[in-house]
Design a protein around this motif. Structure first.
Motif, PDB file in Angstrom:
ATOM      1  N   LEU A   1      35.515  41.410  50.894  1.00  0.00           N
ATOM      2  CA  LEU A   1      35.178  40.872  49.588  1.00  0.00           C
ATOM      3  C   LEU A   1      34.723  39.415  49.671  1.00  0.00           C
ATOM      4  O   LEU A   1      35.083  38.689  50.611  1.00  0.00           O
TER       5      LEU A   1
ATOM      6  N   SER B   1      39.942  43.445  53.241  1.00  0.00           N
ATOM      7  CA  SER B   1      40.148  43.005  51.862  1.00  0.00           C
ATOM      8  C   SER B   1      40.880  44.087  51.077  1.00  0.00           C
ATOM      9  O   SER B   1      40.528  45.262  51.154  1.00  0.00           O
TER      10      SER B   1
ATOM     11  N   ASN C   1      39.374  51.727  56.190  1.00  0.00           N
ATOM     12  CA  ASN C   1      38.733  51.507  54.903  1.00  0.00           C
ATOM     13  C   ASN C   1      37.906  52.712  54.461  1.00  0.00           C
ATOM     14  O   ASN C   1      37.226  53.332  55.264  1.00  0.00           O
TER      15      ASN C   1
ATOM     16  N   ILE D   1      41.317  45.897  47.848  1.00  0.00           N
ATOM     17  CA  ILE D   1      40.715  46.163  46.554  1.00  0.00           C
ATOM     18  C   ILE D   1      41.818  46.643  45.632  1.00  0.00           C
ATOM     19  O   ILE D   1      42.527  47.604  45.957  1.00  0.00           O
ATOM     20  N   ARG D   2      41.963  46.011  44.533  1.00  0.00           N
ATOM     21  CA  ARG D   2      43.112  46.117  43.644  1.00  0.00           C
ATOM     22  C   ARG D   2      43.759  47.496  43.581  1.00  0.00           C
ATOM     23  O   ARG D   2      43.220  48.442  43.039  1.00  0.00           O
TER      24      ARG D   2
ATOM     25  N   ARG E   1      39.256  48.394  38.871  1.00  0.00           N
ATOM     26  CA  ARG E   1      38.838  47.227  39.652  1.00  0.00           C
ATOM     27  C   ARG E   1      38.313  46.114  38.742  1.00  0.00           C
ATOM     28  O   ARG E   1      38.495  44.926  39.029  1.00  0.00           O
TER      29      ARG E   1
ATOM     30  N   GLU F   1      30.668  43.474  47.388  1.00  0.00           N
ATOM     31  CA  GLU F   1      31.013  43.690  45.987  1.00  0.00           C
ATOM     32  C   GLU F   1      30.530  45.036  45.454  1.00  0.00           C
ATOM     33  O   GLU F   1      30.427  45.229  44.236  1.00  0.00           O
TER      34      GLU F   1
END
Length: 440
Positions: free
Chosen positions: A59, A95, A19, A97-98, A338, A394
């Motif tokens: 997330l 997670s 990450n 992230i888009r 995002r 977030e």
């Protein structure tokens, strides 16, 4: 009160995406294993489990799911499940992230099961316990990374060639180390440690929990003779760390890598050891938990800004950078992407749990140091442990004055001004309500 401890290896397989850093990094070796650690507490009526993960971030949508799975496994209310990430930058993506990072779905399935396992094992390990608290100082390992430059501008992490242009750091680090010690009947003691700075010391493509792992290892070795030779089990919760890192950017001394990460672990362990023996006993009679949501305003882009963001992101991924490119351009672009499909506001969960006069405050992102300071100073509890990336991740919670200036944090944050005060006020609201309830 009863308390129990458990720890499980959560190291991913090689090939996992790590990450952070805006570029794909693939793990190709293991420096140190990653762990999930948990402490469970019960007063016979309420039970809470606090879990610390050697993961960068998860997330809110995913922590909601994981907390629900833990609740189903253990029979606890979901609000009584507290999950915080220590935030190493050498840990796998959990997670997505888009459009930016991909997780290994097979690993994720096992990961969730292991989180449920560690919670269940901590509950099974519960023994009668007494609680003690202490505070110490860890000097010289945390530094503000935002600087006022001589031209009046603000810069995050100035480069070496900018050093002569630095005027002063904007703020001071919080060097306080907080300890909660649990002495148990016929079992190893438990040490809960709270300190805030970025675990971004090592970098590269090796899996490692960074300095939080070395803190745990050093402290457990040093206290191996405690509890009649049963030793001490250590769990760490990272604090308010959004604007602090491991080195002074104004200094010519460049620090980093495994060597410096180990050094930080030793310094923190030393701080804990300096107060461990004579920690003060406090009340631990009632276990409590509460969750509330805070409404925050999102800093979305316009239609034109979103279009620009997608074009730039595609070029960034291809290493086809446009003329005049600066790093904060991609930071801003990915914020727009995002938030593209989001509403204008969002609901963030703030989770507070604890026992007696000890409170944990879970902030679902990376709060600036001042947010942690305010919560600790104004909390009605004797000791309050603010925890970053807890029950959600977030992004940065930036103070209003910082949001008015340039810098990585103000460019990347998803939120408009007011988010810092919202985090502080909602946390204190929950803490005040809990204090009144347990004193009734």
């Amino acid at each position: 009160m009863k308390a129990g401890f458990a720890k499980i290896d959560i190291t991913p397989p090689l090939g996992a995406h790590l990450n952070g850093y805006y570029k794909i990094r693939v793990a190709d070796h293991v420096i140190e294993p990653l762990y999930a650690s948990a402490v469970a507490y019960s007063d016979g009526e309420n039970t809470v489990v606090t879990i610390s993960l050697d993961i960068s971030e998860i997330l809110q949508v995913d922590t909601d799911y994981i907390r629900g799975e833990v609740a189903t496994r253990t029979g606890l209310p979901q609000e009584a499940v507290f999950i915080a990430c220590t935030h190493p930058h050498t840990a796998p993506v959990i997670s997505e992230i888009r459009g930016f990072f991909k997780r290994d779905e097979a690993y994720y399935s096992i990961f969730v099961r292991k989180i449920c396992d560690v919670a269940q094992l901590a509950i099974q390990d519960m023994k009668e316990a007494k609680a003690y608290i202490a505070r110490a100082q860890a000097k010289g390992i945390s530094f503000v990374r935002r600087f006022r430059m001589k031209d009046g501008s603000c810069c995050t992490n100035p480069k070496p060639e900018q050093r002569d242009d630095i005027l002063e750091p904007i703020g001071t680090p919080d060097e306080t180390v907080q300890l909660v010690k649990l002495k148990r009947d016929g079992a190893a003691d438990i040490a809960i440690v709270n300190f805030g700075t970025h675990p971004d010391v090592i970098g590269g493509t090796g899996i490692c929990p960074d300095w939080p792992g070395y803190l745990r290892d050093n402290l457990e070795r040093a206290l191996a003779d405690e509890a009649n030779g049963m030793g001490v089990r250590v769990i760490f919760f990272n604090g308010a760390q959004g604007d602090v890192i491991h080195l002074d950017r104004a200094s010519k001394v460049k620090l980093g890598g495994v060597t410096h990460s180990r050094h930080m672990g030793r310094v923190l362990a030393g701080a804990v050891l300096s107060v461990y023996t004579y920690a003060e006993e406090i009340d631990s009679s009632k276990v409590f938990y509460k969750q509330k949501y805070a409404t925050v305003n999102l800093n979305k882009g316009t239609e034109e800004q979103v279009k620009w963001a997608h074009i730039l992101d595609e070029r960034y991924i291809r290493d086809d950078l446009p003329d005049g490119f600066v790093f904060n351009d991609i930071v801003r672009a990915r914020r727009y992407i995002r938030l593209e499909l989001k509403d204008a506001t969002d609901e963030l969960n703030i989770v507070c749990v604890g026992f007696g006069n000890v409170a944990f405050v879970g902030l679902p992102g990376e709060p600036f140091t001042e947010i942690g300071r305010q919560i600790k100073a104004r909390s009605p509890f004797r000791i309050t442990l603010p925890c970053c990336n807890a029950n959600g991740s977030e992004g940065y919670f930036v103070t209003d004055d910082a949001l008015m200036e340039d810098g990585y944090e103000s460019t990347s944050t998803l939120f408009k001004p007011g988010v810092a005060n919202t985090m502080i006020h909602k946390s204190l609201e929950i803490l005040d309500e809990l204090k009144k309830e347990i004193e009734q």
